[in-house]
Design a protein around this motif. Structure first.
Motif, PDB file in Angstrom:
ATOM      1  N   GLY A  66       0.790  -1.216   0.000  1.00  0.00           N
ATOM      2  CA  GLY A  66       0.000   0.000   0.000  1.00  0.00           C
ATOM      3  C   GLY A  66       0.824   1.268   0.000  1.00  0.00           C
ATOM      4  O   GLY A  66       0.281   2.361  -0.205  1.00  0.00           O
ATOM      5  N   ARG A  67       2.127   1.156   0.233  1.00  0.00           N
ATOM      6  CA  ARG A  67       3.002   2.337   0.248  1.00  0.00           C
ATOM      7  C   ARG A  67       4.033   2.306  -0.881  1.00  0.00           C
ATOM      8  O   ARG A  67       4.386   3.343  -1.428  1.00  0.00           O
ATOM      9  CB  ARG A  67       3.739   2.435   1.589  1.00  0.00           C
ATOM     10  CG  ARG A  67       2.837   2.548   2.799  1.00  0.00           C
ATOM     11  CD  ARG A  67       3.633   2.860   4.060  1.00  0.00           C
ATOM     12  NE  ARG A  67       4.592   1.813   4.400  1.00  0.00           N
ATOM     13  CZ  ARG A  67       5.900   2.024   4.542  1.00  0.00           C
ATOM     14  NH1 ARG A  67       6.399   3.233   4.354  1.00  0.00           N
ATOM     15  NH2 ARG A  67       6.702   1.028   4.886  1.00  0.00           N
ATOM     16  N   PHE A  68       4.530   1.128  -1.212  1.00  0.00           N
ATOM     17  CA  PHE A  68       5.561   0.980  -2.246  1.00  0.00           C
ATOM     18  C   PHE A  68       4.955   0.334  -3.485  1.00  0.00           C
ATOM     19  O   PHE A  68       4.069  -0.523  -3.383  1.00  0.00           O
ATOM     20  CB  PHE A  68       6.705   0.094  -1.751  1.00  0.00           C
ATOM     21  CG  PHE A  68       7.579   0.695  -0.678  1.00  0.00           C
ATOM     22  CD1 PHE A  68       7.230   1.867  -0.011  1.00  0.00           C
ATOM     23  CD2 PHE A  68       8.761   0.065  -0.327  1.00  0.00           C
ATOM     24  CE1 PHE A  68       8.037   2.403   0.984  1.00  0.00           C
ATOM     25  CE2 PHE A  68       9.579   0.584   0.657  1.00  0.00           C
ATOM     26  CZ  PHE A  68       9.213   1.757   1.316  1.00  0.00           C
ATOM     27  N   THR A  69       5.470   0.724  -4.633  1.00  0.00           N
ATOM     28  CA  THR A  69       5.057   0.116  -5.896  1.00  0.00           C
ATOM     29  C   THR A  69       6.292  -0.165  -6.736  1.00  0.00           C
ATOM     30  O   THR A  69       7.111   0.725  -6.962  1.00  0.00           O
ATOM     31  CB  THR A  69       4.120   1.050  -6.685  1.00  0.00           C
ATOM     32  OG1 THR A  69       2.973   1.375  -5.883  1.00  0.00           O
ATOM     33  CG2 THR A  69       3.661   0.372  -7.970  1.00  0.00           C
ATOM     34  N   ILE A  70       6.407  -1.398  -7.199  1.00  0.00           N
ATOM     35  CA  ILE A  70       7.495  -1.769  -8.107  1.00  0.00           C
ATOM     36  C   ILE A  70       6.905  -1.870  -9.507  1.00  0.00           C
ATOM     37  O   ILE A  70       5.824  -2.430  -9.703  1.00  0.00           O
ATOM     38  CB  ILE A  70       8.170  -3.095  -7.681  1.00  0.00           C
ATOM     39  CG1 ILE A  70       9.380  -3.393  -8.555  1.00  0.00           C
ATOM     40  CG2 ILE A  70       7.182  -4.251  -7.667  1.00  0.00           C
ATOM     41  CD1 ILE A  70      10.211  -4.587  -8.048  1.00  0.00           C
ATOM     42  N   TYR A  71       7.616  -1.297 -10.471  1.00  0.00           N
ATOM     43  CA  TYR A  71       7.138  -1.387 -11.850  1.00  0.00           C
ATOM     44  C   TYR A  71       8.334  -1.279 -12.780  1.00  0.00           C
ATOM     45  O   TYR A  71       9.422  -0.891 -12.375  1.00  0.00           O
ATOM     46  CB  TYR A  71       6.096  -0.311 -12.159  1.00  0.00           C
ATOM     47  CG  TYR A  71       6.567   1.116 -12.044  1.00  0.00           C
ATOM     48  CD1 TYR A  71       6.617   1.757 -10.806  1.00  0.00           C
ATOM     49  CD2 TYR A  71       6.947   1.846 -13.173  1.00  0.00           C
ATOM     50  CE1 TYR A  71       7.039   3.078 -10.702  1.00  0.00           C
ATOM     51  CE2 TYR A  71       7.359   3.152 -13.074  1.00  0.00           C
ATOM     52  CZ  TYR A  71       7.393   3.764 -11.840  1.00  0.00           C
ATOM     53  OH  TYR A  71       7.821   5.075 -11.740  1.00  0.00           O
ATOM     54  N   GLN A  72       8.107  -1.637 -14.028  1.00  0.00           N
ATOM     55  CA  GLN A  72       9.222  -1.674 -14.972  1.00  0.00           C
ATOM     56  C   GLN A  72       8.921  -0.848 -16.213  1.00  0.00           C
ATOM     57  O   GLN A  72       7.770  -0.687 -16.597  1.00  0.00           O
ATOM     58  CB  GLN A  72       9.540  -3.122 -15.374  1.00  0.00           C
ATOM     59  CG  GLN A  72       8.387  -3.872 -16.015  1.00  0.00           C
ATOM     60  CD  GLN A  72       8.729  -5.334 -16.299  1.00  0.00           C
ATOM     61  OE1 GLN A  72       9.890  -5.732 -16.337  1.00  0.00           O
ATOM     62  NE2 GLN A  72       7.700  -6.149 -16.505  1.00  0.00           N
ATOM     63  N   ASP A  73       9.970  -0.357 -16.806  1.00  0.00           N
ATOM     64  CA  ASP A  73       9.927   0.299 -18.109  1.00  0.00           C
ATOM     65  C   ASP A  73      10.883  -0.482 -18.989  1.00  0.00           C
ATOM     66  O   ASP A  73      12.093  -0.232 -18.975  1.00  0.00           O
ATOM     67  CB  ASP A  73      10.334   1.766 -17.975  1.00  0.00           C
ATOM     68  CG  ASP A  73      10.285   2.500 -19.307  1.00  0.00           C
ATOM     69  OD1 ASP A  73      10.334   3.737 -19.296  1.00  0.00           O
ATOM     70  OD2 ASP A  73      10.197   1.835 -20.352  1.00  0.00           O
ATOM     71  N   LYS A  74      10.343  -1.425 -19.738  1.00  0.00           N
ATOM     72  CA  LYS A  74      11.212  -2.289 -20.541  1.00  0.00           C
ATOM     73  C   LYS A  74      11.920  -1.497 -21.633  1.00  0.00           C
ATOM     74  O   LYS A  74      13.024  -1.850 -22.036  1.00  0.00           O
ATOM     75  CB  LYS A  74      10.403  -3.433 -21.144  1.00  0.00           C
ATOM     76  CG  LYS A  74       9.997  -4.491 -20.127  1.00  0.00           C
ATOM     77  CD  LYS A  74       9.370  -5.676 -20.834  1.00  0.00           C
ATOM     78  CE  LYS A  74       9.026  -6.778 -19.869  1.00  0.00           C
ATOM     79  NZ  LYS A  74       8.402  -7.935 -20.536  1.00  0.00           N
ATOM     80  N   GLY A  75      11.313  -0.430 -22.105  1.00  0.00           N
ATOM     81  CA  GLY A  75      11.954   0.374 -23.137  1.00  0.00           C
ATOM     82  C   GLY A  75      13.256   0.993 -22.665  1.00  0.00           C
ATOM     83  O   GLY A  75      14.180   1.194 -23.445  1.00  0.00           O
ATOM     84  N   ASN A  76      13.328   1.274 -21.351  1.00  0.00           N
ATOM     85  CA  ASN A  76      14.536   1.850 -20.774  1.00  0.00           C
ATOM     86  C   ASN A  76      15.317   0.840 -19.940  1.00  0.00           C
ATOM     87  O   ASN A  76      16.290   1.213 -19.278  1.00  0.00           O
ATOM     88  CB  ASN A  76      14.180   3.036 -19.882  1.00  0.00           C
ATOM     89  CG  ASN A  76      13.760   4.248 -20.687  1.00  0.00           C
ATOM     90  OD1 ASN A  76      14.267   4.462 -21.786  1.00  0.00           O
ATOM     91  ND2 ASN A  76      12.836   5.034 -20.148  1.00  0.00           N
ATOM     92  N   ASN A  77      14.901  -0.443 -19.972  1.00  0.00           N
ATOM     93  CA  ASN A  77      15.573  -1.481 -19.176  1.00  0.00           C
ATOM     94  C   ASN A  77      15.729  -1.029 -17.724  1.00  0.00           C
ATOM     95  O   ASN A  77      16.809  -1.156 -17.125  1.00  0.00           O
ATOM     96  CB  ASN A  77      16.953  -1.811 -19.750  1.00  0.00           C
ATOM     97  CG  ASN A  77      16.879  -2.776 -20.911  1.00  0.00           C
ATOM     98  OD1 ASN A  77      15.856  -2.899 -21.553  1.00  0.00           O
ATOM     99  ND2 ASN A  77      17.987  -3.447 -21.189  1.00  0.00           N
TER     100      ASN A  77
END
Length: 126
Positions: A66-77
């Motif tokens: 609820g406080r942290f979020t992990i996510y990715q941008d594959k275009g920028n690795n």
């Protein structure tokens, strides 16, 4: 050989936000899972948030849900860790790690990962 470089750490007051970045040199079988860990002196390294590169499914330790979020941008690795509502107990050195696919019950275990970044300091003051 997967190389990881973290950035984005710093000092913030309680309640504030920071976004950490983990630049991944390449996506291979050795980087199917990307996980953020943290460590304070005298304590074991703790898995905070992990993501499966294929599919993007994410998992969190209870203390950050609820406080942290992990996510990715594959275009920028790059894999990010957005940290909101920070608390003094979030103070630690944060590391990102990469490894082969593991099931969810082992995703946040530091023993599963052979590639680590150099770490970035996060300090939260009260």
């Amino acid at each position: 050989q997967v190389q990881l470089v973290e950035s984005g750490g710093g000092s913030v007051q309680a309640g504030g936000s920071l976004r950490l970045s983990c630049a991944v040199s390449e996506y291979t079988q050795s980087s199917r899972c990307i996980v953020w860990f943290r460590q304070t002196p005298g304590k074991e390294r703790e898995g905070v948030a992990g993501i499966y590169v294929v599919g993007g499914l994410a998992y969190y330790v209870d203390s950050v849900k609820g406080r942290f979020t992990i996510y990715q941008d594959k275009g920028n690795n790059t894999v990010y860790l957005q940290m909101n509502s920070l608390k003094p107990e979030d103070t630690a050195i944060y590391y990102c790690a990469a490894g082969t696919w593991v099931p969810p019950d082992r995703l946040l275990s530091p023993n599963e990962y052979g590639y680590w970044g150099q770490g970035t300091q996060v300090t939260v003051s009260s």
